[in-house]
Enzyme design. Structure first.
Site, mmCIF file in Angstrom:
data_model
loop_
_atom_site.group_PDB
_atom_site.id
_atom_site.type_symbol
_atom_site.label_atom_id
_atom_site.label_comp_id
_atom_site.label_asym_id
_atom_site.label_seq_id
_atom_site.Cartn_x
_atom_site.Cartn_y
_atom_site.Cartn_z
ATOM 1 N N SER A 199 0.801 -1.445 -0.152
ATOM 2 C CA SER A 199 -0.165 0.229 0.613
ATOM 3 C C SER A 199 0.345 1.408 0.062
ATOM 4 C CB SER A 199 -1.109 0.087 0.827
ATOM 5 O OG SER A 199 -1.305 1.440 1.522
ATOM 6 N N LYS A 247 2.164 -4.074 6.743
ATOM 7 C CA LYS A 247 2.421 -4.650 4.943
ATOM 8 C C LYS A 247 3.800 -3.679 4.703
ATOM 9 C CE LYS A 247 -1.920 -4.640 2.844
ATOM 10 N NZ LYS A 247 -1.881 -5.414 3.169
ATOM 11 N N TYR A 260 -1.409 -1.849 11.107
ATOM 12 C CA TYR A 260 -2.293 -1.781 9.015
ATOM 13 C C TYR A 260 -0.616 -2.072 8.360
ATOM 14 C CZ TYR A 260 -3.613 -1.903 4.775
ATOM 15 O OH TYR A 260 -3.633 -1.445 3.177
HETATM 16 P P1 NAD Z 1 -10.926 -7.844 1.278
HETATM 17 O O1 NAD Z 1 -11.326 -7.158 2.615
HETATM 18 O O2 NAD Z 1 -11.583 -6.946 -0.098
HETATM 19 O O3 NAD Z 1 -10.381 -8.442 0.481
HETATM 20 C C1 NAD Z 1 -9.439 -9.388 1.255
HETATM 21 C C2 NAD Z 1 -10.067 -11.019 1.400
HETATM 22 O O4 NAD Z 1 -9.004 -11.641 2.296
HETATM 23 C C3 NAD Z 1 -11.101 -10.659 2.124
HETATM 24 O O5 NAD Z 1 -11.846 -11.379 0.806
HETATM 25 C C4 NAD Z 1 -11.120 -11.671 2.952
HETATM 26 O O6 NAD Z 1 -11.798 -12.765 3.684
HETATM 27 C C5 NAD Z 1 -9.522 -12.522 3.179
HETATM 28 N N1 NAD Z 1 -9.133 -12.796 4.414
HETATM 29 C C6 NAD Z 1 -8.598 -11.887 5.208
HETATM 30 N N2 NAD Z 1 -7.647 -12.435 6.286
HETATM 31 C C7 NAD Z 1 -7.592 -13.850 5.948
HETATM 32 C C8 NAD Z 1 -6.684 -15.117 5.966
HETATM 33 N N3 NAD Z 1 -6.520 -15.184 7.362
HETATM 34 N N4 NAD Z 1 -7.292 -16.049 5.394
HETATM 35 C C9 NAD Z 1 -8.066 -15.993 4.258
HETATM 36 N N5 NAD Z 1 -8.633 -15.127 3.731
HETATM 37 C C10 NAD Z 1 -7.996 -13.630 4.526
HETATM 38 O O7 NAD Z 1 -10.032 -5.782 0.638
HETATM 39 P P2 NAD Z 1 -8.794 -5.320 -0.391
HETATM 40 O O8 NAD Z 1 -9.588 -3.848 -0.841
HETATM 41 O O9 NAD Z 1 -9.367 -6.773 -1.711
HETATM 42 O O10 NAD Z 1 -7.494 -5.759 -0.163
HETATM 43 C C11 NAD Z 1 -7.219 -6.611 -0.677
HETATM 44 C C12 NAD Z 1 -5.535 -5.995 -0.526
HETATM 45 O O11 NAD Z 1 -5.116 -5.074 -0.805
HETATM 46 C C13 NAD Z 1 -5.048 -6.685 1.402
HETATM 47 O O12 NAD Z 1 -4.142 -7.239 1.690
HETATM 48 C C14 NAD Z 1 -5.121 -4.372 1.303
HETATM 49 O O13 NAD Z 1 -4.715 -4.621 2.734
HETATM 50 C C15 NAD Z 1 -4.698 -4.746 -0.076
HETATM 51 N N6 NAD Z 1 -4.983 -2.441 -0.231
HETATM 52 C C16 NAD Z 1 -6.189 -2.512 -0.076
HETATM 53 C C17 NAD Z 1 -6.468 -0.856 -0.289
HETATM 54 C C18 NAD Z 1 -7.503 -0.092 -1.074
HETATM 55 O O14 NAD Z 1 -8.009 0.904 -1.075
HETATM 56 N N7 NAD Z 1 -8.937 -1.621 -0.888
HETATM 57 C C19 NAD Z 1 -5.391 -0.452 -0.953
HETATM 58 C C20 NAD Z 1 -3.912 -0.967 -0.695
HETATM 59 C C21 NAD Z 1 -3.457 -2.397 -0.129
HETATM 60 C C1 UD1 Z 2 -7.688 4.164 3.564
HETATM 61 C C2 UD1 Z 2 -6.077 4.405 4.784
HETATM 62 C C3 UD1 Z 2 -5.027 3.211 3.675
HETATM 63 C C4 UD1 Z 2 -5.524 2.467 3.377
HETATM 64 C C5 UD1 Z 2 -6.362 2.541 2.819
HETATM 65 C C6 UD1 Z 2 -6.735 2.390 1.702
HETATM 66 C C7 UD1 Z 2 -6.640 5.603 6.613
HETATM 67 C C8 UD1 Z 2 -5.174 7.380 7.274
HETATM 68 N N1 UD1 Z 2 -5.376 5.194 5.987
HETATM 69 O O1 UD1 Z 2 -5.830 5.894 2.873
HETATM 70 O O2 UD1 Z 2 -3.294 3.330 4.866
HETATM 71 O O3 UD1 Z 2 -4.138 1.938 2.549
HETATM 72 O O4 UD1 Z 2 -7.508 3.935 3.009
HETATM 73 O O5 UD1 Z 2 -7.448 1.186 2.464
HETATM 74 O O6 UD1 Z 2 -7.288 5.012 7.475
HETATM 75 N N2 UD1 Z 2 -12.375 11.216 3.627
HETATM 76 C C9 UD1 Z 2 -13.294 11.865 3.841
HETATM 77 N N3 UD1 Z 2 -14.878 11.407 4.520
HETATM 78 C C10 UD1 Z 2 -15.117 10.156 4.857
HETATM 79 C C11 UD1 Z 2 -13.705 9.208 4.126
HETATM 80 C C12 UD1 Z 2 -12.786 9.518 3.810
HETATM 81 O O7 UD1 Z 2 -13.125 13.267 3.838
HETATM 82 O O8 UD1 Z 2 -15.692 10.147 4.950
HETATM 83 C C13 UD1 Z 2 -11.291 11.547 2.999
HETATM 84 C C14 UD1 Z 2 -10.093 11.338 3.538
HETATM 85 O O9 UD1 Z 2 -9.647 12.160 4.814
HETATM 86 C C15 UD1 Z 2 -8.765 11.370 2.824
HETATM 87 C C16 UD1 Z 2 -9.904 10.978 1.774
HETATM 88 O O10 UD1 Z 2 -11.094 11.034 1.934
HETATM 89 O O11 UD1 Z 2 -8.628 12.236 2.463
HETATM 90 C C17 UD1 Z 2 -9.247 9.185 0.991
HETATM 91 O O12 UD1 Z 2 -9.731 8.405 2.333
HETATM 92 P P1 UD1 Z 2 -10.036 6.645 2.282
HETATM 93 O O13 UD1 Z 2 -10.481 6.856 1.180
HETATM 94 O O14 UD1 Z 2 -10.300 6.374 3.013
HETATM 95 O O15 UD1 Z 2 -8.274 6.484 2.073
HETATM 96 P P2 UD1 Z 2 -6.766 7.048 2.142
HETATM 97 O O16 UD1 Z 2 -7.393 8.047 4.302
HETATM 98 O O17 UD1 Z 2 -5.991 7.710 1.318
#
Ligand code: NAD
Ligand code: UD1
Length: 340
Positions: free
Chosen positions: A125, A153, A149
């Site tokens: 991330s 990572k 978290y």
């Molecule tokens: P998500 O929660 O939708 O998907 C994660 C999946 O992993 C889920 O289906 C959950 O059931 C499964 N899981 C969790 N722990 C497990 C375990 N111990 N064994 C088996 N399955 C397990 O999340 P996502 O948004 O699809 O994110 C996927 C990955 O990307 C995560 O590692 C997350 O940290 C990373 N990531 C997400 C974002 C984002 O904004 N969504 C941003 C940066 C990184």
């Molecule tokens: C957040 C996490 C980041 C994670 C990412 C994906 C935090 C501090 N960071 O990123 O670690 O990898 O999600 O899961 O939680 N905002 C509002 N109102 C809301 C929600 C968000 O104003 O209800 C604003 C936030 O202040 C930010 C932007 O929208 O400026 C994006 O927020 P968000 O979608 O939560 O993502 P990140 O904070 O970038």
């Protein structure tokens, strides 16, 4: 090639499974469904007319994991999404996050090593950059973490890099995602957060759907274009395609490969709200609230390395992201239906 996708039923995982199947890969998914629905994968199968081998399993179950590899000796690579991802929750329950994210990954790597599978693509991330000193963010910028978290990572990135030092035949890909939003254009798969969403886009779509009253804009006194936080939002389908490109590029190369996956463009919270309203012709009620602790002012990628090496760049723009996010929410107001 047969690819094992951990966490494949989740938001990014389900979209990536679809792209993998479309590109001709055989796909197995391991997921404990702690934050997802089996139905997401059924819909992926419907969308592409191909089957997924689904195994309901927790990565903490070392024996079960090892069996997956012995039963499927043709697995050649792993895309590792499985993990817990809510920042606030990780501060309240750090041990649960370390247990799940770190031990889960340790088990996975041990099972892979035991069965001679040494190609892993990991979901990292942009959070690993902490508060960046400059923008746009390049892959060689210093890393840091401010919550469990983010630390999980970073620790996993380092663990995977150590694995490569110990055995240079490992192919390790660390993909640092910026802010994935949107949904598949079909509206059949998308983001289905449990409870009140933490992230901006699902919050906006739930306000649009009438499930939430108004958006709280967290702070309008940041040193940004309009005072609200700036992020690099990218379409989840583009992100999913990035995984296929990364897998292909590293197929015949060993090393540790790190890529930012983002658009290279920052958008403020108010710009996102406006883009959503214009794309979907819906009003979004919002009010300015205090800053959210831990938020940074601005964050966007230099994604030129992914373009140069992987030939990857985003194709969808903000309007598509907003339109597809709403199309998903509108067609699935309560998210996925409960599994039968
Ligand atoms: P998500 O929660 O939708 O998907 C994660 C999946 O992993 C889920 O289906 C959950 O059931 C499964 N899981 C969790 N722990 C497990 C375990 N111990 N064994 C088996 N399955 C397990 O999340 P996502 O948004 O699809 O994110 C996927 C990955 O990307 C995560 O590692 C997350 O940290 C990373 N990531 C997400 C974002 C984002 O904004 N969504 C941003 C940066 C990184
Ligand atoms: C957040 C996490 C980041 C994670 C990412 C994906 C935090 C501090 N960071 O990123 O670690 O990898 O999600 O899961 O939680 N905002 C509002 N109102 C809301 C929600 C968000 O104003 O209800 C604003 C936030 O202040 C930010 C932007 O929208 O400026 C994006 O927020 P968000 O979608 O939560 O993502 P990140 O904070 O970038």
């Amino acid at each position: 090639m047969h690819v094992l996708v951990t966490g494949g039923a989740g938001y990014i995982g389900s979209h990536t499974c679809l792209e993998l199947l479309d590109a001709g890969y055989t796909v197995s998914v391991v997921d404990n469904l702690c934050n997802s629905s089996r139905i997401a994968l059924t819909r992926v199968e419907e969308l592409c007319g191909k089957k997924i081998n689904f195994i309901e399993l927790d990565l903490l179950d070392m024996q079960g994991l090892s069996q997956v590899f012995s039963r499927h000796p043709d697995i050649g690579a792993v895309i590792h999404f499985a993990g817990l991802k809510a920042v606030g929750e990780s501060v309240e329950q750090p041990l649960r996050y370390y247990q799940n994210n770190l031990i889960g990954t340790l088990n996975l790597c041990e099972a892979m090593a035991k069965h001679g599978v040494k190609h892993i693509v990991f979901s990292s991330s942009a959070t690993v950059y902490g508060t960046p000193a400059r923008l746009p963010i390049q892959e060689d910028f210093p890393t840091s973490a401010t919550n469990p978290y983010g630390r999980s990572k970073l620790m996993i990135e380092e663990m995977l890099a150590d694995l490569h030092i110990s055995d240079q035949t490992w192919q390790v890909v660390l993909l640092r995602y910026f802010n994935p939003v949107g949904a598949h254009p079909s509206g059949r798969i998308g983001e289905d957060p449990k409870g009140i969403p933490n992230n901006l886009m699902p919050y906006i779509t739930q306000v649009a759907a009438g499930r939430l009253k108004e958006l709280n804009v967290f702070g309008n006194d940041y040193p940004t274009i309009d005072g609200t936080g700036v992020r690099d939002y990218l379409h989840v389908v583009d992100l999913a395609k990035g995984h296929v490109k990364a897998l292909e590029y590293t197929q015949k190369r060993s090393g540790v490969f790190i890529y930012n996956l983002g658009t290279g463009q920052g958008s403020s919270v108010l710009e996102m709200v406006r883009a959503f309203m214009e794309a979907n012709k819906i009003d979004i009620a919002y009010r300015i609230s205090p800053r959210r602790p831990g938020d940074i002012a601005e964050c966007y990628a230099d994604a030129s390395l992914a373009l140069r090496e992987l030939g990857w760049q985003t194709e969808y723009g903000l309007t598509d992201m907003c339109r597809h996010a709403w199309n998903w929410q509108k067609n699935n107001p309560e998210g996925y239906p409960p599994s039968a």
